[in-house]
Design an enzyme around this catalytic site. Structure first.
Site, PDB file in Angstrom:
ATOM      1  N   ASP A   1       0.861  -1.059   0.000  1.00 16.74           N
ATOM      2  CA  ASP A   1      -0.020   0.030   0.091  1.00 16.74           C
ATOM      3  C   ASP A   1       0.965   1.103   0.024  1.00 16.74           C
ATOM      4  O   ASP A   1       2.035   1.211  -0.008  1.00 16.74           O
ATOM      5  CB  ASP A   1      -1.059  -0.084   1.168  1.00 16.74           C
ATOM      6  CG  ASP A   1      -2.414   0.830   0.895  1.00 16.74           C
ATOM      7  OD1 ASP A   1      -2.169   1.632   0.392  1.00 16.74           O
ATOM      8  OD2 ASP A   1      -3.331   0.115   0.942  1.00 16.74           O
TER       9      ASP A   1
ATOM     10  N   HIS B   1      -2.997   2.947  -4.833  1.00 22.74           N
ATOM     11  CA  HIS B   1      -2.309   2.541  -3.466  1.00 22.74           C
ATOM     12  C   HIS B   1      -0.919   1.882  -3.686  1.00 22.74           C
ATOM     13  O   HIS B   1      -0.420   0.978  -3.158  1.00 22.74           O
ATOM     14  CB  HIS B   1      -3.129   1.549  -2.605  1.00 22.74           C
ATOM     15  CG  HIS B   1      -4.549   1.939  -1.925  1.00 22.74           C
ATOM     16  ND1 HIS B   1      -4.464   2.502  -0.940  1.00 22.74           N
ATOM     17  CD2 HIS B   1      -5.751   1.758  -2.490  1.00 22.74           C
ATOM     18  CE1 HIS B   1      -5.632   2.975  -0.802  1.00 22.74           C
ATOM     19  NE2 HIS B   1      -6.510   2.583  -1.760  1.00 22.74           N
TER      20      HIS B   1
ATOM     21  N   GLU C   1      -9.866   2.591  -5.258  1.00 22.46           N
ATOM     22  CA  GLU C   1      -9.877   4.106  -5.174  1.00 22.46           C
ATOM     23  C   GLU C   1      -8.587   4.319  -5.896  1.00 22.46           C
ATOM     24  O   GLU C   1      -7.699   5.252  -5.408  1.00 22.46           O
ATOM     25  CB  GLU C   1      -9.410   4.176  -3.173  1.00 22.46           C
ATOM     26  CG  GLU C   1     -10.190   3.763  -2.683  1.00 22.46           C
ATOM     27  CD  GLU C   1     -10.081   3.920  -0.992  1.00 22.46           C
ATOM     28  OE1 GLU C   1     -10.926   4.525  -0.362  1.00 22.46           O
ATOM     29  OE2 GLU C   1      -8.864   3.403  -0.745  1.00 22.46           O
TER      30      GLU C   1
HETATM   31  C1  ACM Z   1     -10.979  -0.361   0.507  1.00 18.84           C
HETATM   32  O1  ACM Z   1     -11.492  -0.143   1.792  1.00 18.84           O
HETATM   33  N1  ACM Z   1     -10.272   0.547  -0.030  1.00 18.84           N
HETATM   34  C2  ACM Z   1     -11.048  -1.722  -0.089  1.00 18.84           C
END
Ligand code: ACM
Length: 775
Positions: A208, A275, A340
């Site tokens: 991440d 991420h 995201e």
């Molecule tokens: C998430 O909560 N970004 C999968």
């Protein structure tokens, strides 16, 4: 939404047929008469008499059956640990063990059990565990372990027949090892306790923005640079040591091998195209800003803007990474993130736009589809299936891709309709970074509550799907996002017992009993304790309220409604002499007026069993006059969090601060101003380390009057002219500071007081620890 505002398929028919046959025999589920099995078995039919377990019992496995031997040895090890009872495991033919005096527990193969399913037949002479599969034998052992209450060196297991198999094949937990890192020993212990609950998928979030945690031989900078970040601090604080860590490939191999012995499949996640900041910190040329700036590994929480670019060399990098991932993890499923991915960088990049034109793709979402398709095709060519967060649900999604539905169940529903498999992981219902009760004992996390009962009440069944479509719902998982779980002990607290509730939803038949679950929980807690696990006892916890009463403190105790509504037998017992409460202690029935200096100890009992830890309070002259941020109301819940001072801080508060980072503001209801009281507040600056994108502009900063800002005290509303307390005495410190006391105006009656900060800049964020009213 992280910080915004806003297998093998199993024949259920086979289980049902077996269950129906047994249901004819079954009377009532006698689960509670036993040690408490979680998840509850599909069917239990009581028999006559009981099997006496003691050290003379032998365990028998068929000669040469290594899976049966492994299951029996696991049971032997568990009973050794929790019951100080060690039974020998012997190879022998069926019935051998009954010769002579010995009573026997036999493990046998049976054909036709569903995958992971098993049967247990308990008679006074013999216990027989049968299953077709290694997992079934193993789960039979786990159930049998839980049929004997922990701590008994000998005891009775009632005669009964259990026929059991899971409702869903995917029963998982996600562990985020990027935001905070857990040791390999912790990961192994988590796999172990997952197995006790028949949870069978560990989704391991390994990469991440805040850290890359998996050694990749070909790209050493992923871990030499990408695994370390400089933690956020408050302005003026000296720079702390880098925080981080990673798993070597050798460690991962050992963890994967261990997981196989516990029938837990590890699904690794390499998050892309977003991420990605830790990877980009290591290899800036992979990024989507054309100038390829050197980025730090992020020390902020929230949604970051940095994405991988779409150059062939970047796909080559990702494929090389995946090659090593596939070598390490035998799982059919490989998670490729997809969540995201804010597209701003792709839109702004000349290189990405040129690539898009070349590919004939006219919008940014189409580029993510292209990304997902390319990576999932690569995995498919290697015999693996891509799993992605539900943003991968775009036209053109590969038929074998699995959609992990976090935006509620509707995406899973849509996936099933179009023939894709899906796993339910809805935010917030199964997001375990939320606190689980309003008690002050909850560790840092998101403030809106996801209680044990909320998880227990989550129902995956989607009646609007046909039976064939329902088979696309592989199951469910709960996610341990670890931004606020700095320690392994806190991961355990956030996970257990909510993972036990999840397990019952995923394994047991749809008809569940919350009350019955509660009764099985206290015996399970005893097993957690035997393994030193820091489980949350919140559901049995004691809420306290203090108020001044003459020279004494009026103490009101209560249990949470999810307990008292379901379990009238729950009761609080207490002592005032520093002794531990027990069944003979006084029972709490009404508020107690206690003199300062009194030591109060209390615990919740469920029937005769102590269900909570002991709550202890030493009352002093402040007890009635002080309210912590937990006992105040938040003015809003934009992004409500429980926070504590930074990692380097001293002065850690009794309980983390309750604060809405979008609007640090609290209401103190009904403050008596008739004598113009002295008002004291304890405050702490916290690093403002959140990536909120456009939402950052919505944060209330206020109109500071002094260089460090002020605490504003408004009477009757938040917009009235405030009394202000300058923050200068507390600035440039990373700890709780008591501000000089201030006299409040003399006004008749009680008033609602609004407390909020005016600060000159976003960083630091200010939190209120407590306020106190004096004469
Ligand atoms: C998430 O909560 N970004 C999968």
């Amino acid at each position: 939404m992280r910080y915004g505002l806003s297998l093998v398929r199993q024949s259920r028919a086979a289980v049902q047929t077996a269950a129906r046959a047994l249901a004819l025999l079954a009377v009532a589920l006698p689960l509670n008469s036993q040690g408490g099995v979680i998840p509850a078995p599909a069917t239990v039919a009581p028999g006559t008499g009981a099997f006496h377990v003691d050290s003379t019992v032998v365990m028998q496995v068929p000669p040469g059956d290594r899976d049966a031997a492994a299951a029996a040895r696991y049971l032997a090890d568990l009973w050794t640990r929790t019951n100080a009872l060690t039974l020998p495991v012997r190879a022998g033919e069926a019935g051998d063990g009954a010769r002579g005096a010995a009573r026997a527990i036999e493990f046998r193969r049976r054909s036709g059990s569903p995958d992971e399913g098993y049967q247990i037949e308990v008679t006074p002479q013999r216990i027989t565990v049968t299953a077709s599969s290694p997992a079934g034998l193993f789960y039979g052992a786990v159930t049998l372990w839980q049929l004997l209450p922990a701590a008994l060196k000998s005891g009775e297991i009632g005669a009964q027949t259990i026929i059991d198999a899971p409702r869903y094949p995917w029963r998982g937990l996600m562990l985020d090892s990027s935001r905070h890192f857990q040791s390999p020993a912790f990961v192994r212990s988590m796999i172990d306790w997952m197995a006790w609950h028949k949870l069978n998928v560990l989704h391991w979030h390994l990469t991440d923005d805040q850290g890359w945690r998996l050694q990749i031989r070909r790209y050493p900078r992923l871990t030499s640079a990408g695994a370390w970040r400089i933690p956020a601090t408050v302005p003026g604080e000296s720079s702390p040591k880098p925080y981080g860590g990673y798993y070597t490939q050798e460690q991962v191999r050992r963890i994967v091998a261990f997981a196989a012995t516990r029938h837990v499949q590890i699904v690794p996640e390499i998050d892309m195209p977003g991420h990605a900041q830790a990877a980009l910190a290591a290899y800036p040329e992979l990024g989507a800003i054309d100038s390829h700036p050197v980025l730090p590994v992020s020390a902020k929480w929230g949604v970051h803007s940095h994405l991988f670019n779409l150059e062939p060399a970047t796909f080559e990098f990702l494929q090389h990474v995946l090659d090593e991932v596939l070598e390490l993890f035998p799982s059919r499923f490989v998670h490729i993130g997809g969540d995201e991915a804010v597209k701003d960088e792709w839109i702004a990049s000349a290189a990405v736009q040129a690539r898009a034109r070349q590919l004939g793709i006219s919008n940014a979402n189409g580029l993510q589809t292209y990304f997902t398709q390319k990576i999932s095709a690569y995995l498919a060519a290697k015999g693996r299936r891509a799993v992605g967060w539900d943003e991968i649900m775009q036209p053109g999604l590969a038929a074998d891709a699995v959609v992990m539905s976090w935006h509620g169940g509707s995406v899973a529903h849509a996936a099933a309709l179009q023939g894709n498999d899906a796993v339910l992981a809805p935010d917030p219902k199964l997001y375990l970074d939320h606190r689980q009760s309003p008690l002050a004992t909850e560790p840092p996390g998101r403030i809106s509550i996801v209680s044990l009962k909320d998880v227990y009440d989550f129902e995956p069944h989607d009646a609007a799907l046909s039976e064939a479509q329902q088979r696309h719902i592989l199951g469910l998982q709960a996610d341990l996002w670890t931004e606020h779980m700095q320690t392994e002990a806190r991961v355990e607290w956030m996970a257990l017992p909510r993972a036990a509730a999840l397990a019952e939803v995923g394994w047991s038949p749809q008809q569940r009993s919350w009350h019955d679950f509660l009764k099985r929980l206290a015996p399970m807690f005893a097993r957690y304790r035997a393994f030193g696990i820091n489980y949350a006892d919140s559901v049995f916890g004691i809420q306290t309220a203090y108020a001044p009463e003459g020279g004494a403190v009026r103490v009101t105790l209560s249990n949470l409604p999810e307990l008292t509504d379901a379990a009238p037998e729950a009761n609080i017992r207490y002592t005032l002499d520093a002794g531990a409460p027990n069944l003979r202690s006084m029972r709490y029935t009404q508020p107690l007026d206690l003199a300062p200096g009194t030591q109060l100890r209390a615990a919740t009992f469920l029937g005769s069993e102590q269900a909570s830890r002991v709550f202890a309070a030493h009352l002093d002259s402040h007890s009635g006059a002080r309210r912590t941020s937990h006992q105040l109301e938040l003015c809003s819940d934009g992004v409500g969090l429980l926070l504590e001072p930074g990692a380097a801080a001293g002065g850690v508060p009794d309980a983390p601060f309750a604060v809405d980072i979008m609007n640090p503001c609290w209401i103190y209801r009904g403050m008596d101003l008739t004598r113009g009281p002295r008002f004291t507040a304890a405050v702490a600056p916290l690093p403002f380390n959140y990536e909120l994108g456009a939402d950052a502009a919505k944060i209330r900063v206020g109109d500071a009057r002094t260089p460090e800002g002020e605490l504003e005290i408004h009477i009757d509303g938040c917009e009235t002219p405030p009394v202000t307390l300058p923050l200068a005495p507390a600035a440039m410190r990373d700890e709780v500071t008591v501000l000089p006391a201030q006299a409040l105006p003399l006004l008749p009656g009680r008033h609602d007081i609004c407390l909020r900060f005016a600060r000159p800049r976003l960083d630091p964020l200010w939190a209120l620890d407590w306020v106190e009213i004096g004469e």
